[in-house]
Design an enzyme around this catalytic site. Structure first.
Site, PDB file in Angstrom:
ATOM      1  N   ASP A 183      -2.129   9.706   6.618  1.00 39.67           N
ATOM      2  CA  ASP A 183      -1.350   9.388   7.819  1.00 39.67           C
ATOM      3  C   ASP A 183      -0.218  10.370   8.088  1.00 39.67           C
ATOM      4  O   ASP A 183       0.422  10.315   9.130  1.00 39.67           O
ATOM      5  CB  ASP A 183      -0.760   7.967   7.692  1.00 39.67           C
ATOM      6  CG  ASP A 183      -1.841   6.910   7.738  1.00 39.67           C
ATOM      7  OD1 ASP A 183      -2.799   7.092   8.502  1.00 39.67           O
ATOM      8  OD2 ASP A 183      -1.749   5.917   6.998  1.00 39.67           O
ATOM      9  N   HIS A 243       0.197   6.722  -2.298  1.00 36.31           N
ATOM     10  CA  HIS A 243      -1.088   6.054  -2.112  1.00 36.31           C
ATOM     11  C   HIS A 243      -1.398   5.239  -3.360  1.00 36.31           C
ATOM     12  O   HIS A 243      -1.075   5.656  -4.464  1.00 36.31           O
ATOM     13  CB  HIS A 243      -2.207   7.083  -1.871  1.00 36.31           C
ATOM     14  CG  HIS A 243      -3.448   6.464  -1.317  1.00 36.31           C
ATOM     15  ND1 HIS A 243      -4.411   5.913  -2.120  1.00 36.31           N
ATOM     16  CD2 HIS A 243      -3.844   6.272  -0.040  1.00 36.31           C
ATOM     17  CE1 HIS A 243      -5.362   5.424  -1.351  1.00 36.31           C
ATOM     18  NE2 HIS A 243      -5.037   5.620  -0.079  1.00 36.31           N
TER      19      HIS A 243
HETATM   20  N1  CMC Z   1       8.761   6.550  -0.339  1.00 38.37           N
HETATM   21  C1  CMC Z   1       9.611   6.333  -1.380  1.00 38.37           C
HETATM   22  N2  CMC Z   1       9.230   5.744  -2.557  1.00 38.37           N
HETATM   23  C2  CMC Z   1       7.957   5.365  -2.660  1.00 38.37           C
HETATM   24  C3  CMC Z   1       7.020   5.551  -1.619  1.00 38.37           C
HETATM   25  C4  CMC Z   1       7.457   6.178  -0.438  1.00 38.37           C
HETATM   26  N3  CMC Z   1       6.613   6.374   0.580  1.00 38.37           N
HETATM   27  N4  CMC Z   1       5.813   5.057  -1.998  1.00 38.37           N
HETATM   28  C5  CMC Z   1       5.988   4.571  -3.235  1.00 38.37           C
HETATM   29  N5  CMC Z   1       7.279   4.764  -3.657  1.00 38.37           N
HETATM   30  C6  CMC Z   1       7.846   4.420  -4.969  1.00 38.37           C
HETATM   31  C7  CMC Z   1       8.073   2.933  -5.104  1.00 38.37           C
HETATM   32  O1  CMC Z   1       9.371   2.579  -4.681  1.00 38.37           O
HETATM   33  C8  CMC Z   1       7.851   2.744  -6.587  1.00 38.37           C
HETATM   34  O2  CMC Z   1       9.013   3.212  -7.252  1.00 38.37           O
HETATM   35  P1  CMC Z   1       9.493   2.507  -8.634  1.00 38.37           P
HETATM   36  O3  CMC Z   1       8.376   2.771  -9.623  1.00 38.37           O
HETATM   37  O4  CMC Z   1      10.776   3.174  -8.976  1.00 38.37           O
HETATM   38  O5  CMC Z   1       9.653   1.046  -8.318  1.00 38.37           O
HETATM   39  C9  CMC Z   1       6.735   3.726  -6.924  1.00 38.37           C
HETATM   40  O6  CMC Z   1       6.857   4.766  -5.941  1.00 38.37           O
HETATM   41  C10 CMC Z   1       5.342   3.114  -6.842  1.00 38.37           C
HETATM   42  O7  CMC Z   1       5.169   2.535  -5.535  1.00 38.37           O
HETATM   43  P2  CMC Z   1       4.388   1.190  -5.213  1.00 38.37           P
HETATM   44  O8  CMC Z   1       4.927   0.632  -3.946  1.00 38.37           O
HETATM   45  O9  CMC Z   1       4.399   0.312  -6.437  1.00 38.37           O
HETATM   46  O10 CMC Z   1       2.923   1.754  -5.036  1.00 38.37           O
HETATM   47  P3  CMC Z   1       1.737   0.993  -4.330  1.00 38.37           P
HETATM   48  O11 CMC Z   1       0.510   1.562  -4.876  1.00 38.37           O
HETATM   49  O12 CMC Z   1       1.915  -0.489  -4.423  1.00 38.37           O
HETATM   50  O13 CMC Z   1       1.923   1.375  -2.773  1.00 38.37           O
HETATM   51  C11 CMC Z   1       1.805   2.529  -0.719  1.00 38.37           C
HETATM   52  C12 CMC Z   1       1.219   2.387  -2.123  1.00 38.37           C
HETATM   53  C13 CMC Z   1       0.912   3.460   0.098  1.00 38.37           C
HETATM   54  C14 CMC Z   1       1.841   1.160  -0.027  1.00 38.37           C
HETATM   55  C15 CMC Z   1       3.225   3.124  -0.819  1.00 38.37           C
HETATM   56  O14 CMC Z   1       3.183   4.395  -1.428  1.00 38.37           O
HETATM   57  C16 CMC Z   1       3.932   3.216   0.524  1.00 38.37           C
HETATM   58  O15 CMC Z   1       4.545   2.228   0.965  1.00 38.37           O
HETATM   59  N6  CMC Z   1       3.851   4.377   1.237  1.00 38.37           N
HETATM   60  C17 CMC Z   1       4.391   4.490   2.591  1.00 38.37           C
HETATM   61  C18 CMC Z   1       3.447   3.864   3.608  1.00 38.37           C
HETATM   62  C19 CMC Z   1       2.220   4.706   3.844  1.00 38.37           C
HETATM   63  O16 CMC Z   1       2.274   5.917   4.028  1.00 38.37           O
HETATM   64  N7  CMC Z   1       1.065   4.036   3.891  1.00 38.37           N
HETATM   65  C20 CMC Z   1      -0.238   4.689   4.162  1.00 38.37           C
HETATM   66  C21 CMC Z   1      -1.130   4.663   2.979  1.00 38.37           C
HETATM   67  S1  CMC Z   1      -2.554   5.739   3.109  1.00 38.37           S
HETATM   68  C22 CMC Z   1      -3.501   5.180   4.417  1.00 38.37           C
HETATM   69  C23 CMC Z   1      -3.821   3.739   4.424  1.00 38.37           C
HETATM   70  O17 CMC Z   1      -3.987   3.056   3.415  1.00 38.37           O
HETATM   71  O18 CMC Z   1      -3.983   3.225   5.519  1.00 38.37           O
END
Ligand code: CMC
Length: 428
Positions: A364, A307
């Site tokens: 989720d 998140h």
């Molecule tokens: N699986 C594997 N690696 C992950 C995941 C994941 N679900 N989420 C983040 N990471 C890694 C990412 O690759 C990065 O690694 P590194 O630092 O080595 O490059 C690190 O963790 C930070 O991730 P980010 O993408 O920079 O973080 P963000 O804040 O931009 O993204 C997020 C947040 C929710 C989009 C992301 O965690 C994600 O894609 N999660 C899966 C989709 C999901 O469950 N979304 C629902 C969010 S909650 C409800 C809502 O908002 O609707």
């Protein structure tokens, strides 16, 4: 930096920027004069450090896993309140008295129908259409049937447009479900409360006597409450951004629905169940998928994990996980997906990759398991999220308009071509 200002030294000069205080949580540096004074702008991809507004609706503390609606902790709200009361709270800022609650319910029930022409619209969509696309289109189309709700400027008119949308949106969500299931459209029933009415519109069969299952209604109520608002998330920011151009409420919400659809946002609830089904079909090898999620050469992510703000745990996920257990138990359902989800959580939470990046199950991760137990098809999950998020979208839209926030219009750091002359096609 002193206590109430930040000093920026640039180009041999010192510039002062005031700090905007908060009641709790992040304080902000007011950089509204930055560009005029220094010629610089800030660059913050994904707005990870940027406050887009001053709000008093919802507070979340990502480090401590806390979420408050108008100051009330989500745990108390989820246990003691109901969805209609939460809508009132978000929209108006305080919990209603019994008279206020009754008046509010009555105001919504006034609009407990949708124009017949809208049914013709839903008829023309193919049954294979994704319900989120249908919902977004129908919500935008509502504008045509309710022109008075378009250009609202006073608080009274906004509240009126809000009542209208709250009532009609539950029909649109139920209708997208019926469309997906190939069932005829149901109408609202004024004798029921908001969630019961929605439930009946979805699940009533023409060939069977209808009865309300309190376990299912209670589960729906809780899920809707948990999704009701989440401060400046992607879809809410979209609603505020679109509304900042003084676009009407219905069209702004329609844009929010499209933002919510994406798998990184609300669409994750659908993606989680698809992922769990895929793991199950593949023999239930959870460790294999944890490894895939860690592999930077693989696009696979653990859906329902991570998140932007919560870096400890998502308090909504904690409540939903328990609710999933309770609901499956009381409905007597065993779901292999729940076992896989539990295993996945256990493996990931002990893995250095997830621990060091503070990746935990989000709202989720378990919600889809409950929706599935209630008989809601996977493609409908994000529609359920949208119904829950509606009060947040409306409250944030209303706040933005009442605060007279300026039109949203970010700047950019341009790295494209310098000025150059047009070259005729035959000379390229
Ligand atoms: N699986 C594997 N690696 C992950 C995941 C994941 N679900 N989420 C983040 N990471 C890694 C990412 O690759 C990065 O690694 P590194 O630092 O080595 O490059 C690190 O963790 C930070 O991730 P980010 O993408 O920079 O973080 P963000 O804040 O931009 O993204 C997020 C947040 C929710 C989009 C992301 O965690 C994600 O894609 N999660 C899966 C989709 C999901 O469950 N979304 C629902 C969010 S909650 C409800 C809502 O908002 O609707």
């Amino acid at each position: 930096m002193s206590d109430n200002k930040v000093i920026l030294n640039y180009d041999g000069k010192a510039f002062e920027y005031p700090i905007i205080e908060s009641t709790i949580g992040d304080r902000g540096i007011d950089i509204s004069k930055l560009r005029d004074q220094t010629g610089l702008i800030t660059l913050d991809l994904g707005y990870k450090n940027t406050g887009a507004t001053i709000s008093d609706i919802t507070y979340l503390d990502g480090d401590n896993g806390e979420l408050y609606y108008r100051g009330y902790p989500i745990e108390q709200i989820a246990e003691k309140s109901n969805f209609t009361e939460v809508i009132y709270l978000l929209l108006n800022g305080s919990l209603p008295t019994s008279d206020q609650f009754a008046g509010f319910e009555k105001g919504i029930k006034k609009y407990n129908f949708v124009a017949d022409e809208m049914k013709r619209l839903i008829d023309v969509f193919p049954r294979s259409a994704h319900p989120m696309g249908v919902l977004s289109s129908l919500t935008s189309a509502l504008t045509a049937f309710n022109p008075k709700a378009v250009d609202v400027t006073s608080k009274e008119d906004m509240d009126h447009a809000a009542e209208m949308l709250i009532a009609k949106f539950s029909h649109l969500c139920a209708w997208t479900y019926r469309k997906k299931m190939g069932l005829s459209i149901n109408h609202g029933d004024d004798s029921l409360n908001y969630v019961e009415n929605f439930y009946k519109m979805c699940f009533r069969r023409p060939n069977q006597e209808f009865h309300l299952d309190p376990v299912v209604v209670g589960a729906l109520d809780k899920l809707l409450i948990l999704h009701a608002d989440h401060e400046q998330n992607c879809s809410t920011s979209t609603v505020r951004m679109v509304g900042s151009a003084h676009t009407g409420l219905f069209a702004s919400v329609s844009a929010g629905i499209s933002a919510l659809w994406g798998p990184l946002h609300g669409g994750a609830n659908q993606a989680v169940i698809e992922m769990l089904e895929m793991i199950e079909k593949d023999g239930g090898n959870v460790a294999k998928y944890v490894e895939k999620a860690k592999n930077k050469d693989d696009n696979f992510r653990l859906m329902g994990f991570g998140h932007r703000v919560y870096k400890n745990f998502d308090p909504r996920a904690t409540i939903i996980k328990k609710a999933a257990d309770d609901i499956l138990n009381s409905l007597g359902i065993e779901d292999k997906a729940l076992d896989i989800a539990r295993q996945l959580e256990r493996v990931a939470l002990e893995d250095e990759y997830f621990v060091s990046r503070k990746l935990y199950p989000n709202v989720d991760f378990y919600s889809g398991i409950i929706y599935r137990a209630l008989g809601i098809p996977t493609e409908m999950f994000t529609v359920m999220f949208a119904l829950g998020r509606l009060p947040g979208w409306i409250s944030q839209w209303k706040e933005m308009r009442l605060h007279n926030d300026p039109i949203g219009r970010p700047r950019q750091v341009y790295q494209g071509a310098q000025k150059r002359d047009y070259v005729e096609m035959n000379q390229r």
